[in-house]
Design an enzyme around this catalytic site. Structure first.
Site, PDB file in Angstrom:
ATOM      1  N   HIS A  63       0.820  -1.216   0.000  1.00 11.66           N
ATOM      2  CA  HIS A  63       0.000   0.000   0.000  1.00 11.66           C
ATOM      3  C   HIS A  63       0.852   1.263   0.000  1.00 11.66           C
ATOM      4  O   HIS A  63       0.373   2.328  -0.383  1.00 11.66           O
ATOM      5  CB  HIS A  63      -1.021  -0.011   1.152  1.00 11.66           C
ATOM      6  CG  HIS A  63      -0.472   0.319   2.490  1.00 11.66           C
ATOM      7  ND1 HIS A  63      -0.104  -0.628   3.409  1.00 11.66           N
ATOM      8  CD2 HIS A  63      -0.223   1.519   3.072  1.00 11.66           C
ATOM      9  CE1 HIS A  63       0.330  -0.024   4.503  1.00 11.66           C
ATOM     10  NE2 HIS A  63       0.267   1.260   4.322  1.00 11.66           N
ATOM     11  N   ASP A 114      -0.086  -7.550   1.605  1.00 10.21           N
ATOM     12  CA  ASP A 114       0.407  -6.172   1.572  1.00 10.21           C
ATOM     13  C   ASP A 114       1.941  -6.200   1.573  1.00 10.21           C
ATOM     14  O   ASP A 114       2.585  -5.969   2.592  1.00 10.21           O
ATOM     15  CB  ASP A 114      -0.148  -5.438   2.800  1.00 10.21           C
ATOM     16  CG  ASP A 114       0.048  -3.939   2.708  1.00 10.21           C
ATOM     17  OD1 ASP A 114       0.530  -3.458   1.669  1.00 10.21           O
ATOM     18  OD2 ASP A 114      -0.273  -3.258   3.700  1.00 10.21           O
ATOM     19  N   SER A 209       3.863   2.198   8.574  1.00 14.98           N
ATOM     20  CA  SER A 209       3.579   1.287   7.472  1.00 14.98           C
ATOM     21  C   SER A 209       4.830   0.930   6.683  1.00 14.98           C
ATOM     22  O   SER A 209       5.669   1.792   6.420  1.00 14.98           O
ATOM     23  CB  SER A 209       2.611   1.955   6.492  1.00 14.98           C
ATOM     24  OG  SER A 209       1.318   1.912   6.999  1.00 14.98           O
TER      25      SER A 209
END
Ligand SMILES: *[C@@H]1O[C@H](CO)[C@@H](O)[C@H](O)[C@H]1NC(C)=O
Ligand SMILES: *[C@@H]1O[C@H](CO)[C@@H](O)[C@H](O)[C@H]1NC(C)=O
Length: 257
Positions: A63, A114, A209
Site C-alpha cells: 500500500h 500487503d 507502514s
C-alpha cells in the site's frame, strides 16, 4: 459498474481504517539498534518505513506504493536516519529503480498480501552503518514477543511531525482466531496476515507502514493496517511465514536482489 466498485472499496477502506500505521506507546529508539530500517520517500517526502534485506533490495508494504508497480522514478530510500528531519549524507540515500508489488494487491479491496520489494539502482554499502536484517519465514510461536519500530505518529503528536524521531515498542502475537473475531470484523483477515498488540494498546500507527516487526532481531512481518491505532484493536502485519509471502520474497531475491 466501475463507480459502484470504487464506492464499495472506499467504504471498506474507511471502515477498516486502511493501512495507516504509527508507534503508539513505546519509547525512543536508536537507529544504531535497527540498522536495516530505512525510510521510503516520494519526491523527498516521507512515505513509509522499509527493511533492507539485501544491499540492493528493500522490503516494504504494497500500500506504500499507492498503486504503482514496475519502474518508478520519484522514490528514494534513506538509511541511517534517527529523526526524519535530520540531514542525510548522500552515501545513505539510494534511488529506487523498480518496485515489485504483489500482483493481486487491492483487487479484493482489502489489505491481503500487503507486500512489495524495491530494487535500488545502486547497492548500499553494508560495510558501513546500514546493514541487513535476516528474514524469518518460520511460523511465530504462540504469544511471541515482538518489536515494532518506526517514525510513525505517536499518541502525543497529531498531525504528523515531519521531524519525528525513531520509536520502538514491544508487542505480542495475538492468536489468529482472536485476530479474526476482533479486527476481522472491520476488514478481512487472511492467512497472509497476523495481529499483534502491546500493553496499554501499544500499536503501530500511520507512518510506520512498510516498516519492521521483529522476532529475536529477525524480520517476521511488515506493518500493514489497523483500526486507527492505539484503539485497543490489534495492529495487522503482513505474515512472511505464509506460503504465498515466503515464495514471493524468495523468488524476487533469487532473481533480482
Ligand atoms: C514475553 O516477554 C515477557 C516479559 O519479558 C515474558 O514475561 C513472557 O514470558 C514472554 N513471552 C514469551 C512467549 O516469550
Ligand atoms: C501502562 O500504563 C500504566 C499506567 O499508565 C503504566 O504504569 C505502565 O508503565 C504502562 N505500560 C507500558 C508497557 O507502557
Amino acid at each position: 459498474m466501475l463507480k459502484l466498485f470504487v464506492w464499495l472499496c472506499l467504504l471498506r477502506f474507511l471502515k477498516g481504517s486502511p493501512p495507516q500505521a504509527k508507534i503508539f506507546g513505546g519509547d525512543l529508539a536508536s537507529i544504531a539498534d535497527y540498522p536495516h530500517l530505512v525510510n521510503v520517500r516520494r519526491r523527498g517526502q516521507f512515505k513509509c518505513g522499509g527493511s533492507l534485506i539485501t544491499p540492493t533490495c528493500v522490503l516494504t508494504a504494497a500500500h506504500c506504493m499507492e498503486g504503482r508497480n514496475g519502474f518508478v522514478n520519484d522514490l528514494t530510500v534513506h538509511a541511517q536516519q534517527q529523526c526524519l528531519g535530520d540531514l542525510v549524507l548522500e552515501e545513505h540515500v539510494r534511488t529506487v529503480w523498480y518496485a515489485s508489488v504483489w500482483p493481486k494487491f487491492n483487487l479484493r479491496c482489502n489489505y491481503d498480501s500487503d507486500i512489495a520489494v524495491l530494487k535500488l539502482t545502486r547497492p548500499f554499502d553494508i560495510a558501513g552503518k546500514a546493514s541487513l536484517v535476516k528474514l524469518d519465514f518460520n511460523e511465530l510461536p504462540a504469544s511471541a514477543n515482538l518489536t515494532i519500530v518506526g517514525w510513525g505518529l505517536t499518541k502525543d503528536n497529531w498531525p504528523f511531525n515531519p521531524n519525528q524521531c525513531l520509536k520502538a515498542a514491544q508487542v505480542h502475537l495475538v492468536p489468529q482466531q482472536v485476530c479474526l473475531t476482533t479486527i476481522g470484523s472491520m476488514s478481512p483477515v487472511t492467512e497472509n496476515m497476523f495481529c499483534a498488540i502491546g500493553k496499554n494498546a501499544t500499536d503501530a500507527c500511520p507512518g510506520d507502514s512498510g516498516g519492521s516487526i521483529l522476532f529475536e532481531n529477525r524480520l517476521s512481518g511488515i506493518v500493514s493496517w489497523g483500526n486507527g491505532c492505539g484503539s485497543g484493536y490489534p495492529g495487522v502485519y503482513t505474515r512472511l511465514s505464509s506460503p504465498a509471502m515466503t515464495s514471493f520474497v524468495k523468488y524476487f531475491i533469487e532473481r533480482h536482489c
